[in-house]
Design a protein around this motif. Structure first.
Motif, PDB file in Angstrom:
ATOM      1  N   GLU A 123       1.015  -1.319  -0.109  1.00 60.74           N
ATOM      2  CA  GLU A 123      -0.232   0.020   0.010  1.00 60.74           C
ATOM      3  C   GLU A 123       0.905   1.570   0.157  1.00 60.74           C
ATOM      4  OE1 GLU A 123      -3.073  -0.319   3.100  1.00 60.74           O
ATOM      5  OE2 GLU A 123      -3.976  -1.788   2.179  1.00 60.74           O
ATOM      6  N   VAL A 124       0.410   2.264  -0.750  1.00 65.54           N
ATOM      7  CA  VAL A 124       1.141   3.491  -1.027  1.00 65.54           C
ATOM      8  C   VAL A 124       0.221   4.721  -0.540  1.00 65.54           C
ATOM      9  CG1 VAL A 124       2.487   5.162  -2.429  1.00 65.54           C
ATOM     10  CG2 VAL A 124       2.754   2.565  -2.650  1.00 65.54           C
ATOM     11  N   VAL A 126      -1.260   8.099  -0.856  1.00 67.26           N
ATOM     12  CA  VAL A 126      -1.055   9.209  -1.605  1.00 67.26           C
ATOM     13  C   VAL A 126      -2.116  10.503  -1.374  1.00 67.26           C
ATOM     14  CG1 VAL A 126      -1.316  10.064  -4.144  1.00 67.26           C
ATOM     15  CG2 VAL A 126      -0.277   7.820  -3.610  1.00 67.26           C
ATOM     16  N   LYS A 128      -4.595  13.589  -1.832  1.00 66.88           N
ATOM     17  CA  LYS A 128      -5.140  14.091  -2.969  1.00 66.88           C
ATOM     18  C   LYS A 128      -5.918  15.330  -2.744  1.00 66.88           C
ATOM     19  CE  LYS A 128      -5.111   9.948  -5.602  1.00 66.88           C
ATOM     20  NZ  LYS A 128      -6.236   9.184  -5.784  1.00 66.88           N
ATOM     21  N   TYR A 134       1.940   9.469 -10.177  1.00 69.63           N
ATOM     22  CA  TYR A 134       2.346   8.499  -8.973  1.00 69.63           C
ATOM     23  C   TYR A 134       1.319   7.192  -9.213  1.00 69.63           C
ATOM     24  CZ  TYR A 134       3.257  12.986  -6.654  1.00 69.63           C
ATOM     25  OH  TYR A 134       3.895  14.405  -6.549  1.00 69.63           O
ATOM     26  N   GLU A 135       0.207   7.381  -9.267  1.00 69.43           N
ATOM     27  CA  GLU A 135      -0.907   6.272  -9.189  1.00 69.43           C
ATOM     28  C   GLU A 135      -0.695   5.139 -10.434  1.00 69.43           C
ATOM     29  OE1 GLU A 135      -4.539   7.748  -7.910  1.00 69.43           O
ATOM     30  OE2 GLU A 135      -5.451   5.904  -7.676  1.00 69.43           O
ATOM     31  N   ILE A 138       2.260   3.026  -9.371  1.00 67.33           N
ATOM     32  CA  ILE A 138       1.914   2.062  -8.209  1.00 67.33           C
ATOM     33  C   ILE A 138       1.091   1.063  -8.655  1.00 67.33           C
ATOM     34  CG2 ILE A 138       0.686   1.935  -6.133  1.00 67.33           C
ATOM     35  CD1 ILE A 138       1.056   5.043  -5.719  1.00 67.33           C
ATOM     36  N   LYS A 144      -1.248  -0.826  -4.293  1.00 67.86           N
ATOM     37  CA  LYS A 144      -2.580  -0.189  -3.972  1.00 67.86           C
ATOM     38  C   LYS A 144      -2.367   1.209  -3.608  1.00 67.86           C
ATOM     39  CE  LYS A 144      -6.651  -1.388  -1.627  1.00 67.86           C
ATOM     40  NZ  LYS A 144      -7.336  -1.769  -0.371  1.00 67.86           N
ATOM     41  N   THR A 145      -2.926   2.065  -4.190  1.00 74.78           N
ATOM     42  CA  THR A 145      -3.094   3.369  -3.857  1.00 74.78           C
ATOM     43  C   THR A 145      -4.082   3.778  -2.671  1.00 74.78           C
ATOM     44  OG1 THR A 145      -2.112   4.343  -5.867  1.00 74.78           O
ATOM     45  CG2 THR A 145      -3.534   5.919  -4.398  1.00 74.78           C
ATOM     46  N   SER A 147      -5.644   6.569  -0.952  1.00 80.89           N
ATOM     47  CA  SER A 147      -5.934   7.967  -0.972  1.00 80.89           C
ATOM     48  C   SER A 147      -6.236   8.742   0.173  1.00 80.89           C
ATOM     49  CB  SER A 147      -7.094   8.386  -2.018  1.00 80.89           C
ATOM     50  OG  SER A 147      -6.813   7.683  -3.320  1.00 80.89           O
TER      51      SER A 147
END
Ligand code: PMP
Ligand code: GLN
Length: 391
Positions: A123-124, A126, A128, A134-135, A138, A144-145, A147
């Motif tokens: 998991e990252v 990010v 918004k 970025y997404e 990934i 998995k982003t 948010s």
């Protein structure tokens, strides 16, 4: 794929790895601006020349024969100049041999960092609205982003919410300051929070600092490298395109502690190997004069102030941008149209192109806000303001 619209399946029924991805908004709006002969304040690039001195340095590098492959991590002179810039800016050092790599713009650095570390199901986090590269990086690596919404109107990070979203799967957090698209900056308090919540974890921080030299009103850019606990887990990405008005050269760099950089280079050497050599030679020489980057905030602050003073009586509302060369304008007093439609209509009918903010967000979150790039000549800004004042 990107350029051909929302194609869900590639030729011969191969399933797209990025089924939701369309042509990016910068391309779309610039094409629309050109088609309709509109003033283009959408895609972020200056419409004035890079310094002739820098162009001469690059030409000289070509003429004197620096036209073959550069060293894989970048020309040593340039890496030394970058290390020196860290010292001048932040009083900290990165080792040119092992902790700095020159990249084909920040975009390649970001893609390579994510590819080097993100595995399926990682998991990252990010924040918004987020810059658009970025997404997909990934996703293509199986990650998995997660948010996190920045809280308007200040686009502030809700750190309590960040703590709730952290899990054993969190591999990376991406931050971007000064922030594209909102023009806000992270504070000392934000960086300390980030340091605290990552303390004792294995989370890598990817800090996108491409606008580090464009910060206004006497504020100082807060780089992650200023905080030892963050520096030791972070990649910083930067872009000479932003700093020296040559986005088309696509030269940037990234820095990280040696152990992280070693993993980065394993991918870098196979997705680009090395970057345009004569540009690197020219940039290394040009960086020797610190005023070439230390004076950039003042230069852009004048442009921001000119633009805002010209539109102060318009029906757009704003808080002055704190960094980057973008200004967001709220149009809720003008129309309740969806921002993508309004940006399109302004381009076609009013001949001024901007970027709608909702495209940097999940689903269709509409802020009634458009982003305008003020990295333009004063004449262009005046013509743009004349149009905005009529809307
Ligand atoms: N990050 C941000 C926030 C950007 O705005 C941009 C480009 N404008 C990039 C990364 C990519 O930089 P480059 O053009 O050097 O690839
Ligand atoms: N970073 C630029 C912007 O924000 C655009 C870069 C691009 O076109 N990919 O407008």
């Amino acid at each position: 794929m990107l350029l051909y619209g929302n194609i869900r399946y590639n030729y011969m029924n191969h399933i797209s790895k990025l089924p939701e991805i369309e042509t990016n908004i910068f391309t779309k709006m610039s094409v629309l601006a050109n088609t309709h002969n509109a003033i283009n304040l959408s895609q972020g690039f200056p419409n004035f020349k890079s310094d002739d001195k820098l162009i001469d340095l690059v030409s000289n590098a070509m003429a004197s024969g620096h036209n073959q492959y550069a060293p894989m991590a970048g020309s040593m002179e340039l890496r030394e100049a970058i290390a020196n810039k860290f010292d001048v800016m932040y009083g900290t050092s990165y080792h040119p041999e092992s902790e700095i790599t020159v990249t084909a713009g920040a975009t390649q650095a970001i893609y390579t960092i994510i590819s080097a570390f993100i595995r399926p199901d990682d998991e990252v986090l990010v924040f918004k609205p987020a810059y658009d590269c970025y997404e997909p990086a990934i996703a293509i690596n199986g990650g998995k982003t997660i948010s996190m919404q920045l809280k308007t109107p200040d686009y502030a990070i809700d750190w309590e919410n960040v703590k709730e979203k952290l899990s054993s799967k969190t591999k990376m957090i991406i931050v971007n300051t000064p922030h594209n698209p909102s023009g806000t900056i992270l504070s000392e308090e934000d960086l300390l929070q980030l340091q605290e919540i990552t303390d004792g974890t294995n989370i890598i921080v990817l800090s996108d600092e491409v606008y580090e030299h464009i910060v206004f009103d006497g504020e100082k850019h807060k780089s992650v490298c200023l905080y030892e606990g963050l520096k030791s887990r972070s990649f910083i990405t930067a872009s000479f395109g932003k700093t020296f008005h040559n986005t088309g050269w696509k030269v940037g760099y990234c820095c990280a502690p040696r152990e992280l950089m070693e993993e980065f280079k394993k991918v870098h050497q196979f997705n680009v190997f090395c970057v345009n050599h004569p540009m690197q030679k020219g940039l290394a020489e040009y960086l020797k004069k610190t005023e070439h980057y230390l004076e950039l905030s003042g230069f852009y602050q004048e442009k921001r102030d000119l633009f805002l003073s010209l539109i102060k009586n318009s029906r757009f509302c704003f808080k002055p941008s704190k960094g980057t060369y973008f200004q967001v304008l709220d149009y809720s007093k003008i129309t309740d149209e969806y921002d993508v439609d309004f940006a399109r209509r302004l381009t076609i009918e009013n001949k001024i192109a901007s970027i709608p903010l909702s495209v940097f967000n999940d689903e269709d979150i509409d802020y009634s806000v458009l982003r305008f790039c003020f990295a333009k000549t004063d004449d262009t800004l005046k013509r743009a303001a004349d149009i905005l004042n009529e809307i």
